[in-house]
Design a protein around this motif. Sequence first.
Motif, PDB file in Angstrom:
ATOM      1  N   THR A 136      -6.201 -11.690   1.959  1.00 44.11           N
ATOM      2  CA  THR A 136      -5.529 -11.423   3.243  1.00 44.11           C
ATOM      3  C   THR A 136      -6.200 -10.261   3.959  1.00 44.11           C
ATOM      4  N   LEU A 137      -6.492  -9.213   3.216  1.00 50.12           N
ATOM      5  CA  LEU A 137      -7.193  -8.060   3.790  1.00 50.12           C
ATOM      6  C   LEU A 137      -8.690  -8.317   3.926  1.00 50.12           C
ATOM      7  N   ASN A 138      -9.192  -9.296   3.137  1.00 53.52           N
ATOM      8  CA  ASN A 138     -10.629  -9.609   3.103  1.00 53.52           C
ATOM      9  C   ASN A 138     -11.467  -8.404   2.690  1.00 53.52           C
ATOM     10  N   GLU A 192      -1.012  -4.294  -7.675  1.00 50.38           N
ATOM     11  CA  GLU A 192      -1.590  -4.019  -6.359  1.00 50.38           C
ATOM     12  C   GLU A 192      -0.438  -3.621  -5.438  1.00 50.38           C
ATOM     13  N   ASP A 193      -0.558  -2.484  -4.785  1.00 48.83           N
ATOM     14  CA  ASP A 193       0.460  -2.025  -3.846  1.00 48.83           C
ATOM     15  C   ASP A 193      -0.206  -1.737  -2.508  1.00 48.83           C
ATOM     16  N   VAL A 194       0.124  -2.554  -1.526  1.00 53.46           N
ATOM     17  CA  VAL A 194      -0.418  -2.376  -0.180  1.00 53.46           C
ATOM     18  C   VAL A 194       0.742  -2.055   0.757  1.00 53.46           C
ATOM     19  N   ALA A 195       0.724  -0.852   1.330  1.00 53.66           N
ATOM     20  CA  ALA A 195       1.731  -0.468   2.323  1.00 53.66           C
ATOM     21  C   ALA A 195       1.500  -1.282   3.589  1.00 53.66           C
ATOM     22  N   PRO A 196       2.502  -1.387   4.478  1.00 52.70           N
ATOM     23  CA  PRO A 196       2.318  -2.180   5.700  1.00 52.70           C
ATOM     24  C   PRO A 196       0.991  -1.863   6.399  1.00 52.70           C
ATOM     25  N   THR A 197       0.158  -2.886   6.514  1.00 51.83           N
ATOM     26  CA  THR A 197      -1.199  -2.732   7.043  1.00 51.83           C
ATOM     27  C   THR A 197      -1.470  -3.826   8.070  1.00 51.83           C
ATOM     28  N   GLN A 198      -2.043  -3.443   9.203  1.00 52.76           N
ATOM     29  CA  GLN A 198      -2.341  -4.447  10.213  1.00 52.76           C
ATOM     30  C   GLN A 198      -3.551  -5.271   9.783  1.00 52.76           C
ATOM     31  N   VAL A 199      -3.389  -6.606   9.816  1.00 53.09           N
ATOM     32  CA  VAL A 199      -4.481  -7.485   9.416  1.00 53.09           C
ATOM     33  C   VAL A 199      -4.984  -8.334  10.573  1.00 53.09           C
ATOM     34  N   ALA A 200      -4.226  -8.382  11.673  1.00 49.29           N
ATOM     35  CA  ALA A 200      -4.640  -9.181  12.831  1.00 49.29           C
ATOM     36  C   ALA A 200      -3.802  -8.807  14.035  1.00 49.29           C
ATOM     37  N   PRO A 234       0.791  -6.780  16.705  1.00 52.44           N
ATOM     38  CA  PRO A 234       0.072  -6.580  15.442  1.00 52.44           C
ATOM     39  C   PRO A 234       0.759  -7.341  14.302  1.00 52.44           C
ATOM     40  N   GLN A 235      -0.065  -8.018  13.511  1.00 51.49           N
ATOM     41  CA  GLN A 235       0.445  -8.717  12.320  1.00 51.49           C
ATOM     42  C   GLN A 235       0.324  -7.775  11.131  1.00 51.49           C
ATOM     43  N   MET A 236       1.457  -7.479  10.498  1.00 44.18           N
ATOM     44  CA  MET A 236       1.516  -6.494   9.426  1.00 44.18           C
ATOM     45  C   MET A 236       1.689  -7.182   8.066  1.00 44.18           C
ATOM     46  N   TYR A 237       0.960  -6.678   7.096  1.00 41.41           N
ATOM     47  CA  TYR A 237       0.953  -7.261   5.747  1.00 41.41           C
ATOM     48  C   TYR A 237       1.254  -6.183   4.720  1.00 41.41           C
ATOM     49  N   GLN A 238       2.148  -6.492   3.791  1.00 47.35           N
ATOM     50  CA  GLN A 238       2.392  -5.603   2.669  1.00 47.35           C
ATOM     51  C   GLN A 238       2.675  -6.443   1.434  1.00 47.35           C
ATOM     52  N   ILE A 239       2.340  -5.890   0.266  1.00 46.37           N
ATOM     53  CA  ILE A 239       2.501  -6.656  -0.957  1.00 46.37           C
ATOM     54  C   ILE A 239       2.649  -5.734  -2.163  1.00 46.37           C
ATOM     55  N   HIS A 240       3.465  -6.187  -3.100  1.00 46.47           N
ATOM     56  CA  HIS A 240       3.501  -5.590  -4.441  1.00 46.47           C
ATOM     57  C   HIS A 240       3.234  -6.746  -5.398  1.00 46.47           C
ATOM     58  N   LEU A 241       2.047  -6.733  -5.983  1.00 47.71           N
ATOM     59  CA  LEU A 241       1.585  -7.845  -6.809  1.00 47.71           C
ATOM     60  C   LEU A 241       1.363  -7.367  -8.233  1.00 47.71           C
ATOM     61  N   LEU A 294       5.506  -9.567  12.421  1.00 46.51           N
ATOM     62  CA  LEU A 294       4.953  -9.196  13.718  1.00 46.51           C
ATOM     63  C   LEU A 294       5.713  -7.969  14.189  1.00 46.51           C
ATOM     64  N   ARG A 295       4.983  -6.950  14.592  1.00 46.66           N
ATOM     65  CA  ARG A 295       5.607  -5.679  14.954  1.00 46.66           C
ATOM     66  C   ARG A 295       5.506  -5.435  16.458  1.00 46.66           C
ATOM     67  N   ASN A 296       6.569  -4.866  17.033  1.00 52.20           N
ATOM     68  CA  ASN A 296       6.563  -4.457  18.439  1.00 52.20           C
ATOM     69  C   ASN A 296       5.754  -3.172  18.556  1.00 52.20           C
TER      70      ASN A 296
END
Length: 322
Positions: A155-157, A180-188, A207-214, A236-238
């Motif tokens: 997702t982050l590439n 893997e812990d990714v805080a809210p991150t804009q990916v697109a 902005p499209q925001m991505y976060q994950i705990h894997l 999607l964030r305002n």
Amino acid sequence: MRRVAGFTLAGLGVVLIAAAVLLPTYVSGQIVKFPLDEHTTATLAGTGVSYFSQVKLTEKTGVSVRATYTITGDAAAGSSSTAVWDETASVRDVTNGLPVSTVTRRFAFGRRTAELVDCCGAHVNGNKKIEQTGVAGAVFPMGTQKQTYQVFDTTLNRMVPFTYAGTADTGGIQTYMFTEDVAPTQVATITVPGPFFGLKAKTVKLPQMYQIHLTYWVDPQTGALLNVDEQEKMTLRNPATGGTVAVLFDGDLRATPGTVKAVVNLDSSGRTELRLLDTIIPLAAGIAGAVALVAGILLLVRKPRRAQPGPAEPSRHLAAGT
């Protein structure tokens, strides 16, 4: 004859001892590798999932979701050192019978190190310009250590840290846990009709925001991935308020018990092969070699017995005279 037997046994002993040393250190590394012709299917499932349906153009909440990961090896594209696998991750809303998302990936990696290699038409969703680096993720290095690994995130590439988080029993196999812990991150950035999402502007870029705990459970011997727990959120964030405009996906997907059992059974065969090459056969060869070497040396250094004189032959004259 004794010297021939001694040299033969001593030579055999040296060969067996050498085999005992080479099997776990070199031969095992040449034989035990990730396969070229891999074919595996794994299923993750989750309940109470929310997502935005691109088919119905509405948000679905509280649904059951199933994610199917299929990996197929391209044996013709691989080599003795590099494997090439094609992966498809398909997520489906089983409550409403709707597709959620599909991700395709082709990746090449070292057959023992699991390190990604930039070759062989590797891509993410058809984009060959994305350079995949770090650990493959579908597998970890053979001989995985208790450390942080840089693993590629599709997702982050880019690669992100997977931190060692302890040990756990997975189907009877002692596994290492990595998170893997990714805080809210804009990916697109996505352009959408404003009124559709309750915004005043005719069109708006969000902005499209991505976060994950894997969490991954990895067999440290074989590098196989035996279990997965994926808590992902995409929104999607305002940009003006920082609030959430829409939830694209929010759910916790875990490997099904059937998948864990099947993967553990498959992994057990690899562990048996490693145990034979790394422990059982070298130990047997070492013992047999030591015995043969000692026996050969004893035959070579021991002096042969001198022949003892036999009893005197009776005189023919005495025999004739009786």
